[in-house]
Write an enzyme that holds these catalytic residues in place. Structure first.
Site, PDB file in Angstrom:
ATOM      1  N   GLU A  31     -15.254   2.423  -8.336  1.00 25.57           N
ATOM      2  CA  GLU A  31     -14.846   2.845  -6.989  1.00 25.57           C
ATOM      3  C   GLU A  31     -14.965   4.355  -6.884  1.00 25.57           C
ATOM      4  O   GLU A  31     -14.627   5.081  -7.825  1.00 25.57           O
ATOM      5  CB  GLU A  31     -13.367   2.535  -6.722  1.00 25.57           C
ATOM      6  CG  GLU A  31     -13.032   1.119  -6.423  1.00 25.57           C
ATOM      7  CD  GLU A  31     -11.545   0.973  -6.079  1.00 25.57           C
ATOM      8  OE1 GLU A  31     -10.918   1.942  -5.584  1.00 25.57           O
ATOM      9  OE2 GLU A  31     -11.008  -0.111  -6.323  1.00 25.57           O
ATOM     10  N   ASN A  33      -6.586  -5.279 -10.102  1.00 25.99           N
ATOM     11  CA  ASN A  33      -7.039  -3.998  -9.586  1.00 25.99           C
ATOM     12  C   ASN A  33      -6.112  -2.911 -10.114  1.00 25.99           C
ATOM     13  O   ASN A  33      -4.902  -2.973  -9.910  1.00 25.99           O
ATOM     14  CB  ASN A  33      -6.987  -3.990  -8.049  1.00 25.99           C
ATOM     15  CG  ASN A  33      -7.661  -2.755  -7.471  1.00 25.99           C
ATOM     16  OD1 ASN A  33      -8.874  -2.609  -7.582  1.00 25.99           O
ATOM     17  ND2 ASN A  33      -6.888  -1.866  -6.883  1.00 25.99           N
ATOM     18  N   GLU A  34      -6.685  -1.975 -10.809  1.00 23.31           N
ATOM     19  CA  GLU A  34      -5.964  -0.772 -11.218  1.00 23.31           C
ATOM     20  C   GLU A  34      -4.590  -1.075 -11.819  1.00 23.31           C
ATOM     21  O   GLU A  34      -3.549  -0.700 -11.257  1.00 23.31           O
ATOM     22  CB  GLU A  34      -5.819   0.177 -10.030  1.00 23.31           C
ATOM     23  CG  GLU A  34      -7.154   0.643  -9.484  1.00 23.31           C
ATOM     24  CD  GLU A  34      -7.027   1.751  -8.454  1.00 23.31           C
ATOM     25  OE1 GLU A  34      -5.979   1.816  -7.794  1.00 23.31           O
ATOM     26  OE2 GLU A  34      -7.966   2.547  -8.320  1.00 23.31           O
ATOM     27  N   PHE A  41      -8.312   4.349   7.709  1.00 25.37           N
ATOM     28  CA  PHE A  41      -9.110   5.579   7.824  1.00 25.37           C
ATOM     29  C   PHE A  41      -9.735   6.006   6.498  1.00 25.37           C
ATOM     30  O   PHE A  41     -10.220   7.122   6.376  1.00 25.37           O
ATOM     31  CB  PHE A  41      -8.266   6.708   8.422  1.00 25.37           C
ATOM     32  CG  PHE A  41      -8.024   6.504   9.894  1.00 25.37           C
ATOM     33  CD1 PHE A  41      -9.071   6.584  10.810  1.00 25.37           C
ATOM     34  CD2 PHE A  41      -6.767   6.175  10.363  1.00 25.37           C
ATOM     35  CE1 PHE A  41      -8.860   6.360  12.161  1.00 25.37           C
ATOM     36  CE2 PHE A  41      -6.542   5.953  11.720  1.00 25.37           C
ATOM     37  CZ  PHE A  41      -7.595   6.038  12.621  1.00 25.37           C
ATOM     38  N   HIS A  42      -9.718   5.104   5.515  1.00 28.69           N
ATOM     39  CA  HIS A  42     -10.401   5.445   4.258  1.00 28.69           C
ATOM     40  C   HIS A  42     -11.906   5.394   4.503  1.00 28.69           C
ATOM     41  O   HIS A  42     -12.396   4.601   5.298  1.00 28.69           O
ATOM     42  CB  HIS A  42     -10.019   4.435   3.180  1.00 28.69           C
ATOM     43  CG  HIS A  42     -10.359   4.898   1.799  1.00 28.69           C
ATOM     44  ND1 HIS A  42     -11.645   4.885   1.314  1.00 28.69           N
ATOM     45  CD2 HIS A  42      -9.593   5.401   0.826  1.00 28.69           C
ATOM     46  CE1 HIS A  42     -11.638   5.363   0.078  1.00 28.69           C
ATOM     47  NE2 HIS A  42     -10.403   5.684  -0.241  1.00 28.69           N
TER      48      HIS A  42
HETATM   49  C1  GAL Z   1      -8.094   2.670  -5.173  1.00 26.76           C
HETATM   50  C2  GAL Z   1      -7.846   1.197  -4.942  1.00 26.76           C
HETATM   51  C3  GAL Z   1      -8.522   0.737  -3.681  1.00 26.76           C
HETATM   52  C4  GAL Z   1      -8.228   1.672  -2.556  1.00 26.76           C
HETATM   53  C5  GAL Z   1      -8.660   3.039  -2.950  1.00 26.76           C
HETATM   54  C6  GAL Z   1      -8.426   4.062  -1.888  1.00 26.76           C
HETATM   55  O1  GAL Z   1      -7.184   3.241  -6.048  1.00 26.76           O
HETATM   56  O2  GAL Z   1      -8.314   0.428  -6.010  1.00 26.76           O
HETATM   57  O3  GAL Z   1      -8.063  -0.547  -3.381  1.00 26.76           O
HETATM   58  O4  GAL Z   1      -6.864   1.655  -2.300  1.00 26.76           O
HETATM   59  O5  GAL Z   1      -7.931   3.455  -4.075  1.00 26.76           O
HETATM   60  O6  GAL Z   1      -8.789   5.345  -2.308  1.00 26.76           O
END
Ligand code: GAL
Length: 663
Positions: A310, A151-152, A360-361
């Site tokens: 995402e 991931n990233e 809270f995302h």
């Molecule tokens: C991304 C990440 C996700 C989550 C998201 C929140 O950068 O891949 O796992 O953390 O940000 O905005």
């Protein structure tokens, strides 16, 4: 590389799904809701390492078996992730040498995510093992649509493993210590190296660090992370060559990854995008991210197709505050990506968790549950995306803007004449001005194929190697117009200044010679003749063939050229020695684009209405996004795919979108 099938078929819709965070009865509600929203792709397993391998070599795949089967039974396909971005606690205790070390020498510990050094052999081997175990078990699972590695990628480290790998990389790059000493100009401040053992990672220093050292450290990490990705990719590919493999790119100034150079290693470019501006700026950031992704995609697979892996459903994360997206904004942001080539819209995340750092995302199923505005908008979006299958072809873009990761890194080093110059900010300002003027834009890396672009813009592209200089010159010699802004081509690929007057790489092409810099203070503005102001930067420009377009109107530079143009055969090469204020920059770019014969996408679109055109030999489609809270009259016509009705020279509702099949 695979020829991927992502250019065809329905758009993908969904997001990160974490069944491991929920009891199985919730999974059944999840799939029912996914069906309702027409979700067809979810990313599973991104951070699930501790639940997949609770002890070294002991795998617990039963829950993942059940989750994938359930998704498959409900028509939802899976981007299956390798969980290597979050090693479990047992890993750090067993391999303390694989924990990351900061430039200050502090070793970090588990308790968050990304706690590893990607150059540490123990980490790399554990990552390969879990990837191989997943490949072994799921490579032929019918739900599997895509492998999502890690991931990233974006971490760095200063441990001894990293230092040893850095030295090997440097020896490879520079040949020997003489080459390294020369590239880094180590005679300055007694830094001359006589033994490889003396070369470390750029740890915290007493005063300004060596810029060549810093630049190479970023390049080293870009390639080291790429190697970590590639070894997982190869294992996954070997298990089933038919399944494409990718990783999600993260954008940000801290990221030591040159995504353009990664493009050929992924079967599909995938990006995460989280705009950070609230007032209008989020739309422009979205457009820029999508144009960047398409540039990388073309460089890799040659096609315009990529994937928004995402994004945030209903929030914009500004510093220290989450801003709730207004109704309709999620849809418009999603369509802005699709317009620019994304083969789908994926979100982080499907369901909002009750606990954990990102509780809270935003999520498609928020804490409030499905009886919520955001889930209703998600259902609407899923339905609308299904109507866009016919859209295809190239994005219309007569202008190309150059973004160069290494130039961005080099301009963040200390010791520059101004701390206020940032390559990515200049790219964004240029792209924003063109976006506001209605021009379609490709964002390319130096050396990318120029394909009928009328105007090539270099915004503070600080570094220039010989190949880049040739690439720019050939564009102009072929009749393409050029606009170069200050601090472009000032240094070579190691960051050493090109002597004899700035901008060393492009002086002749531009017909100017810059003798001295006069960086401007925060808030300082110099008037320009003909209106407008200069911000950020100014300099003493001598004409060596170019004609002045505007001049500085006060101060020590009064009367001296600020913007110039130089006729080179059939082309014009513009030089902009400052950052003009926003309106002036927009007018200037418009003038340069017009002179180059470039047209806005939809000249009649009013301000605040974004227009993007896709064109293939089967037709053309015009995306119209009204980002204003007023109805906007748009004198165009075509069948609106979102409604099925004829759109005919009529107002587009506030905050609404239309996608016209053009006659
Ligand atoms: C991304 C990440 C996700 C989550 C998201 C929140 O950068 O891949 O796992 O953390 O940000 O905005």
């Amino acid at each position: 590389m695979q020829t991927n099938t992502w250019g065809e078929g329905p758009l993908r819709y969904g997001g990160d799904y974490n069944p491991e965070q929920w009891p199985e009865r919730v999974w059944r509600e999840d799939v029912a809701l996914m069906r309702r929203a027409r979700v067809n792709l979810v990313t599973v397993g991104v951070f699930a390492w501790s639940r997949l391998e609770p002890a070294p070599g002991r795998y617990t795949f039963d829950w993942l078996d059940r989750a994938l089967d359930l998704l498959h039974d409900n028509g939802v396909r899976v981007a299956l992730a390798t969980p290597t971005a979050s090693p479990p606690p047992w890993f750090s205790l067993a391999h303390p040498d694989a924990l990351p070390v900061t430039a200050d020498g502090v070793r970090l510990h588990h308790g968050s995510r990304d706690t590893y050094c990607a150059a540490a052999p123990a980490y790399r081997s554990a990552a390969r093992n879990i990837a191989a175990a997943l490949a072994d078990r799921y490579a032929h699972h019918p739900a599997l649509a895509l492998w999502h590695v890690h991931n990233e990628y974006g971490t760095t480290c200063h441990c001894e493993h990293a230092a040893a790998a850095f030295r090997r990389w440097l020896a490879d790059r520079h040949g020997d210590l003489d080459g390294l000493n020369d590239a880094w100009a180590t005679s300055f401040w007694s830094q001359h190296y006589t033994d490889w053992a003396q070369v470390t990672t750029p740890r915290a220093t007493q005063y300004l660090a060596n810029p060549g050292h810093l630049l190479d450290f970023r390049r080293f990490w870009s390639q080291t992370l790429l190697a970590a990705y590639t070894e997982q990719r190869d294992l996954l590919r070997a298990a089933n060559p038919a399944v494409p493999v990718t990783t999600n790119y993260v954008l940000g100034d801290w990221v030591p990854v040159d995504h353009a150079r990664w493009a050929a290693a992924v079967d599909l470019v995938a990006i995460d995008h989280y705009p950070s501006a609230v007032d209008g700026g989020a739309e422009e950031q979205t457009a820029l991210a999508a144009d960047l992704a398409r540039g990388w995609a073309r460089r890799g697979t040659g096609g315009d197709g990529w994937l928004l892996m995402e994004s945030a459903p209903n929030q914009i994360h500004t510093a220290g505050r989450m801003h709730t997206k207004e109704p309709g904004r999620m849809l418009r942001h999603s369509l802005a990506h699709v317009a620019r080539g994304s083969r789908g819209v994926l979100f982080f995340q499907w369901r909002a968790p009750a606990g954990g750092a990102e509780r809270f995302h935003s999520a498609l199923v928020p804490h409030a549950g499905p009886d919520s505005r955001v889930f209703r908008e998600a259902v609407e979006l899923g339905g609308l995306l299904e109507r866009l299958d016919e859209v295809e072809g190239r994005v219309e873009a007569p202008v190309a803007v150059v973004r160069d990761a290494a130039s961005g890194w080099a301009l963040r080093h200390p010791g520059l004449p101004s701390g206020r110059v940032d390559h990515d900010a200049e790219v964004a300002a240029t792209h924003r001005a063109l976006w506001r003027a209605g021009y379609g834009c490709d964002v390319l890396a130096p050396g990318d194929r120029l394909d009928g672009h009328r105007l090539l813009v270099l915004p503070a592209v600080y570094l220039a190697d010989a190949a880049t200089v040739d690439w720019v010159r050939e564009h102009v010699q072929a009749g393409g117009h050029l606009l170069v802004t200050y601090l472009s081509g000032v240094a070579d690929s190691h960051g050493r200044v090109r002597l004899g007057g700035y901008p060393g790489a492009y002086r002749n092409l531009l017909g100017v010679r810059v003798e001295e810099f006069h960086p401007l203070a925060d808030g300082e503005r110099l008037p320009l003749t003909g209106g407008g102001t200069a911000t950020v930067w100014s300099e003493t420009v001598h004409l060596t063939g170019a004609r002045p377009v505007t001049a500085y109107a006060s101060g020590v530079l009064a009367g001296r050229p600020a913007v110039t143009r130089h006729d080179v055969g059939a082309a014009t090469a513009w030089y902009v020695s400052t950052r003009p204020d926003e309106d002036t920059y927009r007018r200037l770019l418009t003038e340069a684009a017009r002179a180059a014969g470039a047209m806005p996408t939809c000249p009649a679109a009013p301000p605040g209405v974004e227009a993007v055109r896709r064109r293939s030999d089967r037709g053309s489609w015009l995306f119209l996004l009204n980002h204003t809270d007023q109805p906007q009259q748009i004198p165009v016509s075509g069948v609106n795919l979102l409604t099925g009705d004829l759109f005919d020279n009529q107002p587009l509702a506030p905050n609404a979108a239309a996608i016209l099949r053009e006659p």
